[in-house]
Design an enzyme around this catalytic site. Structure first.
Site, mmCIF file in Angstrom:
data_model
loop_
_atom_site.group_PDB
_atom_site.id
_atom_site.type_symbol
_atom_site.label_atom_id
_atom_site.label_comp_id
_atom_site.label_asym_id
_atom_site.label_seq_id
_atom_site.Cartn_x
_atom_site.Cartn_y
_atom_site.Cartn_z
ATOM 1 N N ARG A 22 0.840 -1.200 0.000
ATOM 2 C CA ARG A 22 0.000 0.000 0.000
ATOM 3 C C ARG A 22 0.877 1.253 0.000
ATOM 4 O O ARG A 22 1.923 1.298 0.649
ATOM 5 C CB ARG A 22 -0.915 0.026 1.234
ATOM 6 C CG ARG A 22 -1.924 1.178 1.175
ATOM 7 C CD ARG A 22 -2.723 1.323 2.446
ATOM 8 N NE ARG A 22 -3.624 2.465 2.345
ATOM 9 C CZ ARG A 22 -4.190 3.066 3.366
ATOM 10 N NH1 ARG A 22 -3.975 2.639 4.609
ATOM 11 N NH2 ARG A 22 -4.978 4.106 3.189
ATOM 12 N N HIS A 23 0.428 2.273 -0.718
ATOM 13 C CA HIS A 23 1.160 3.540 -0.766
ATOM 14 C C HIS A 23 1.307 4.154 0.625
ATOM 15 O O HIS A 23 0.530 3.864 1.549
ATOM 16 C CB HIS A 23 0.457 4.539 -1.694
ATOM 17 C CG HIS A 23 -0.884 4.968 -1.197
ATOM 18 N ND1 HIS A 23 -1.053 5.950 -0.239
ATOM 19 C CD2 HIS A 23 -2.130 4.541 -1.508
ATOM 20 C CE1 HIS A 23 -2.332 6.115 0.015
ATOM 21 N NE2 HIS A 23 -3.015 5.265 -0.733
ATOM 22 N N ARG A 56 0.461 9.093 -5.578
ATOM 23 C CA ARG A 56 0.866 8.589 -4.264
ATOM 24 C C ARG A 56 1.462 7.189 -4.347
ATOM 25 O O ARG A 56 2.365 6.851 -3.586
ATOM 26 C CB ARG A 56 -0.322 8.622 -3.297
ATOM 27 C CG ARG A 56 -1.568 7.843 -3.730
ATOM 28 C CD ARG A 56 -2.729 8.210 -2.830
ATOM 29 N NE ARG A 56 -3.968 7.475 -3.069
ATOM 30 C CZ ARG A 56 -4.907 7.832 -3.928
ATOM 31 N NH1 ARG A 56 -4.736 8.917 -4.680
ATOM 32 N NH2 ARG A 56 -6.016 7.125 -4.048
ATOM 33 N N GLU A 100 -6.773 2.800 -7.256
ATOM 34 C CA GLU A 100 -7.717 2.637 -6.153
ATOM 35 C C GLU A 100 -9.144 2.507 -6.681
ATOM 36 O O GLU A 100 -9.460 2.893 -7.809
ATOM 37 C CB GLU A 100 -7.607 3.843 -5.210
ATOM 38 C CG GLU A 100 -8.574 3.856 -4.029
ATOM 39 C CD GLU A 100 -8.443 2.656 -3.092
ATOM 40 O OE1 GLU A 100 -8.664 1.522 -3.555
ATOM 41 O OE2 GLU A 100 -8.135 2.881 -1.902
ATOM 42 N N HIS A 118 -3.363 0.524 -3.527
ATOM 43 C CA HIS A 118 -4.145 1.306 -2.586
ATOM 44 C C HIS A 118 -4.961 0.406 -1.671
ATOM 45 O O HIS A 118 -5.219 -0.761 -1.993
ATOM 46 C CB HIS A 118 -5.072 2.241 -3.359
ATOM 47 C CG HIS A 118 -4.378 3.027 -4.433
ATOM 48 N ND1 HIS A 118 -3.949 4.316 -4.246
ATOM 49 C CD2 HIS A 118 -4.017 2.689 -5.696
ATOM 50 C CE1 HIS A 118 -3.355 4.752 -5.356
ATOM 51 N NE2 HIS A 118 -3.387 3.780 -6.248
#
Length: 232
Positions: free
Chosen positions: A10-11, A61, A85, A153
């Protein structure tokens, strides 16, 4: 043959994460703490794995998080919009309180595990399908000894983990991953289902979200007169 290991990362943190706003596909960068998280988590990830390929959502991101790892591993980042996402339609950019005030019934449905169809949100099954398609495409180009790192995401990763484990797209079996933390899956032996085995979830530099979101320690953060030290 396909990659033998997938790391679903995940970012790191953004200003929207810090203020608890629903990001969806709004394209915003990491904040200062997020940039630190990305560097710190990348170093930890490299201490555990040797990535063969780093692929990322094309949202900023995720790209910035992926770049921290790719730079250290001397790899390029491959962008794939299928790893974006989940889209949340009219809710994107809003806080939970704002959504609950304007769409009370839909918000209650969503918090209970349902699908807020009338606000233009992407269905979980659609997210799981496109994510799984993207992951499978990259897995197929690698070898059993290779490790694929996928940077994406929170909601999208929860959906694809369920999909890879043959669980329903709407499964709520997984807690949300912390920023810059990851899940690890290894390919099953022989022709069995599910084809992947979960060997780690919410793995990362810190298991304490409050400390993790505080950012790095700084000289001014500690009072030397009150600091507790371990005995010599």
């Amino acid at each position: 043959m396909g990659a033998g290991r997938i790391v679903l990362w995940r970012h790191a943190r953004t200003a929207y994460n810090a203020s608890a706003r629903l990001q969806g596909q709004i394209d915003i960068p990491l904040d200062a703490v997020g940039r630190w998280q990305a560097r710190t988590a990348a170093a930890r990830l490299l201490g555990r794995h040797e990535p063969t390929r780093v692929v990322s959502s094309d949202l900023t991101r995720a790209r910035e998080t992926a770049a921290a790892l790719a730079s250290a591993a001397e790899l390029d980042v491959v962008l794939d919009e299928r790893l974006r996402e989940r889209a949340f339609g009219e809710w994107e950019g809003l806080s939970g309180e704002e959504i609950a005030e304007r769409w009370p019934a839909e918000y209650a449905l969503w918090r209970g595990g349902g699908e807020p169809e009338r606000v233009g949100a992407e269905m979980r099954a659609a997210v799981a399908a496109r994510m799984a398609e993207g992951v499978a495409a990259h897995v197929a180009t690698l070898e059993r000894t290779d490790t694929l790192v996928v940077v994406s995401h929170g909601a999208a990763l929860s959906s694809v983990v369920a999909e890879l484990l043959d669980l329903p797209a709407a499964s709520r079996a997984f807690a949300g991953m912390l920023n810059a933390h990851w899940a690890e899956l290894v390919a099953a032996r022989n022709d069995v289902r599910p084809a992947w085995r979960l060997v780690g979830y919410n793995v990362g530099p810190s298991d304490v979200s409050t400390d993790w979101n505080a950012g790095p320690d700084r000289a001014g953060d500690v009072d030397p007169d009150t600091e507790t030290r371990d005995p010599d």
